[in-house]
Write an enzyme that holds these catalytic residues in place. Structure first.
Site, PDB file in Angstrom:
ATOM      1  N   CYS A  59      72.628  18.793  18.608  1.00 37.71           N
ATOM      2  CA  CYS A  59      74.127  18.999  18.506  1.00 37.71           C
ATOM      3  C   CYS A  59      74.841  18.230  19.540  1.00 37.71           C
ATOM      4  O   CYS A  59      74.305  17.152  20.593  1.00 37.71           O
ATOM      5  CB  CYS A  59      74.670  19.903  19.037  1.00 37.71           C
ATOM      6  SG  CYS A  59      75.920  20.728  20.003  1.00 37.71           S
ATOM      7  N   GLY A  60      75.421  16.655  19.086  1.00 35.14           N
ATOM      8  CA  GLY A  60      75.612  15.895  19.936  1.00 35.14           C
ATOM      9  C   GLY A  60      76.960  16.262  21.050  1.00 35.14           C
ATOM     10  O   GLY A  60      76.366  15.471  21.866  1.00 35.14           O
ATOM     11  N   HIS A  61      77.338  17.590  21.117  1.00 36.93           N
ATOM     12  CA  HIS A  61      78.166  17.530  22.212  1.00 36.93           C
ATOM     13  C   HIS A  61      77.332  18.157  23.309  1.00 36.93           C
ATOM     14  O   HIS A  61      77.284  18.283  25.005  1.00 36.93           O
ATOM     15  CB  HIS A  61      79.538  19.010  21.812  1.00 36.93           C
ATOM     16  CG  HIS A  61      80.254  18.667  21.203  1.00 36.93           C
ATOM     17  ND1 HIS A  61      81.409  17.308  21.780  1.00 36.93           N
ATOM     18  CD2 HIS A  61      80.670  18.993  19.912  1.00 36.93           C
ATOM     19  CE1 HIS A  61      82.325  17.081  20.599  1.00 36.93           C
ATOM     20  NE2 HIS A  61      81.879  18.165  19.826  1.00 36.93           N
ATOM     21  N   CYS A  62      75.973  18.800  23.208  1.00 37.18           N
ATOM     22  CA  CYS A  62      75.546  19.113  23.483  1.00 37.18           C
ATOM     23  C   CYS A  62      74.527  18.378  24.793  1.00 37.18           C
ATOM     24  O   CYS A  62      73.756  17.980  25.145  1.00 37.18           O
ATOM     25  CB  CYS A  62      74.841  19.735  22.755  1.00 37.18           C
ATOM     26  SG  CYS A  62      74.568  21.579  22.219  1.00 37.18           S
TER      27      CYS A  62
END
Ligand SMILES: *[C@@H]1O[C@H](CO)[C@@H](O)[C@H](O)[C@H]1NC(C)=O
Ligand SMILES: *[C@@H]1O[C@H](CO)[C@@H](O)[C@H](O)[C@H]1NC(C)=O
Length: 507
Positions: A59-62
């Site tokens: 996950c990019g936001h992670c």
């Protein structure tokens, strides 16, 4: 050429450096604890206050959060008492039960677990290191801060945010206890304070005790409440913290209210105007109407055309349709008035409430040229092409981003080619992300979804395998000769067309 090689080498060595750096940090020891199903309960039960990020490796936001979270963990490890930050890979099948227990629906989700994991609170704070540190320090402290001076009040109360303060004759008794319970419960959403003297508060003259006072940056600015039942206070706060008209522009201060607006179960009225030019002429009229419509189950939003661009594109509308008023009902049915003037809002709303306004159906434009084997159907041509054409129609509902649809596209194409010369059968597709699909007729729960409508009006979903053979077999069994042909063609041509085997052999 040489410069290019050189820069490639530079990039490589930079990447290498970065790698080395990362491993150096890792060697020092990460401050963020890694937990999994085997040790989660054990570790959590030993902490009065622990923060857990549920993440997925892809996950990019992670990924963006990770270094900030780590920095915050380092700072907070020297807090007194230390505040511990942990993470769980909630996408890992082995941790599935944890993901279910904590109702993880997106990544990352951060929760604050208190009291050995007995109290769970959502994390609503910022995503960068300093913000995380400030937010968690506050969450680890008391839920409500005592206000002992005007300075205290000044430091605690942010004029652009909602602040809730309890004014008490003394800090004891049921009202006070209930207030503290409430503050603990809602602390991740609101800021709380308590005081013995209302004169420290803004506009704090003449407050009876006890009083729950809500300060907000909009509408009445101050609202008082005297029922100290926890549930009653919660309802009061929920209602008082929604503006009569939610403003949607680029100012981040307004965004929490916009989020709330969209979470509301009400019908949603959204007026989009150009704030730079038209705000003044609309705002007060619209607000008056919103006030008068309080009991109509409608929430009101006033949006800047610029901020609302996404909504416009989604509806297939253009800027010159503005000023625009849209009402979306909880069942997603939409009603729409383009180029509205302030004086037209009230009468149009009345018409809407009286059931006189027709729902708006979102549609792509009807294509001018539609000569590919697979015909393009849009919401506006659905009646004509599918229901009134007198043909047998196989209709695919698809989404442009859907992988299974892309795989299926060449198969559908081949099927369409094989029926290209059959005037009774049409193979068609409809982009269900750009067109409203009538929900009472089609049930589209995944992509692609295939429906077949026979010339005599039978509508059914195709549930079989999506192979050319199976679908053609299905069409051959399900289609009927169109009524139009029956009238136009002599008796003798009939058997040939109904003979499914010969038709299939040709394919
Ligand atoms: C929990 O278990 C995992 C897997 O065995 C391990 O990688 C991790 O370091 C453990 N965490 C703690 C805090 O013991
Ligand atoms: C679809 O194909 C699979 C295997 O190819 C088969 O087992 C299954 O019965 C088929 N389903 C239908 C509805 O024909």
């Amino acid at each position: 050429m040489e410069t290019r090689v050189f820069s490639a080498i530079l990039v490589l060595s930079l990447a290498l450096l970065a790698l080395l750096n990362v491993s150096a940090v890792a060697e020092e020891g990460e401050k963020v604890l890694t937990l999994d199903h085997s040790n989660f309960s054990d570790v959590v039960s030993k902490h009065d206050f622990i923060v857990v990020e549920f993440y997925a490796p892809w996950c990019g936001h992670c990924k963006a959060l990770a270094p900030e979270y780590e920095k915050a963990a380092l700072v907070l490890s020297s807090h007194d008492p230390p505040i511990v930050l942990a993470k769980v890979d909630a996408s890992d099948e082995a941790n599935r039960e944890l993901a279910i227990e904590f109702q993880i629906q997106g990544f990352p989700t951060i929760k604050i677990l208190k009291n050995g994991g007995k109290n769970i609170q959502k994390y609503n704070g910022p995503r960068e290191a300093d913000g995380i540190v400030d937010y968690l320090k506050k969450q680890a402290g008391p839920a409500s801060a005592e206000i002992k001076s005007t300075d205290d009040a000044g430091n605690l109360i942010n004029e652009k945010k909602i602040f809730i303060v309890g004014v008490f004759p003394d800090f004891a008794g049921e009202e006070y206890e209930n207030f503290m319970t409430l503050a603990e419960k809602l602390r991740s959403d609101y800021d709380f304070g308590h005081t013995l003297d209302a004169k420290y508060l803004p506009r704090g003259e003449l407050v009876q005790k006890p009083t729950l006072r809500l300060l907000k940056p909009f509408d009445e600015l101050v609202v008082d409440f005297q029922d100290f039942q926890v549930a009653a206070m919660e309802r009061f706060i929920e209602e008082a913290s929604i503006p009569v008209v939610t403003i949607f522009d680029k100012d981040p201060i307004n965004h929490p209210y916009v989020v709330k607006f969209f979470q509301s179960p009400n019908a949603k009225a959204m007026l989009y105007v150009k704030f730079s030019k038209e705000l003044d002429s609309f705002q007060s009229t619209y607000k008056d109407i919103a006030k008068q419509s309080k009991d109509k189950g409608i929430s009101f939003l006033l949006g800047d055309l610029e901020a609302g661009e996404g909504a416009f594109k989604y509806l297939g509308l253009k800027e010159d349709h503005a000023p625009l008023l849209i009402i979306q009902k909880p069942d997603r049915q939409k009603y729409l008035k383009t180029n509205i003037e302030p004086a037209q809002i009230a009468p149009w709303l009345k018409d809407y409430l009286d059931g006189l306004v027709k729902p708006f159906i979102r549609s792509e434009p009807i294509p001018v040229v539609n000569d590919e084997p697979v015909k393009v159907v849009v919401a506006d041509s659905l009646q004509d092409m599918v229901f009134n054409s007198g043909k047998n129609v196989l209709l695919e509902f698809y989404a442009p981003w859907c992988g299974a649809c892309k795989e299926f596209a060449p198969i559908l194409d081949e099927i369409a080619v094989s029926y290209a010369n059959d005037p009774d059968i049409m193979i068609a597709k409809l982009d269900a992300t750009a067109n409203d699909v009538p929900r009472d007729t089609f049930e589209v729960q995944g992509f692609p979804t295939l429906y077949f409508r026979s010339a005599n009006g039978n509508l059914k979903q195709y549930e079989g395998n999506r192979t050319k053979e199976d679908i053609i077999d299905f069409i051959q069994k399900s289609h009927v000769k169109s009524a139009l042909d029956d009238l136009a063609e002599p008796e003798s041509t009939k058997p040939e067309a109904v003979n499914s085997n010969s038709a299939k052999d040709e394919l």
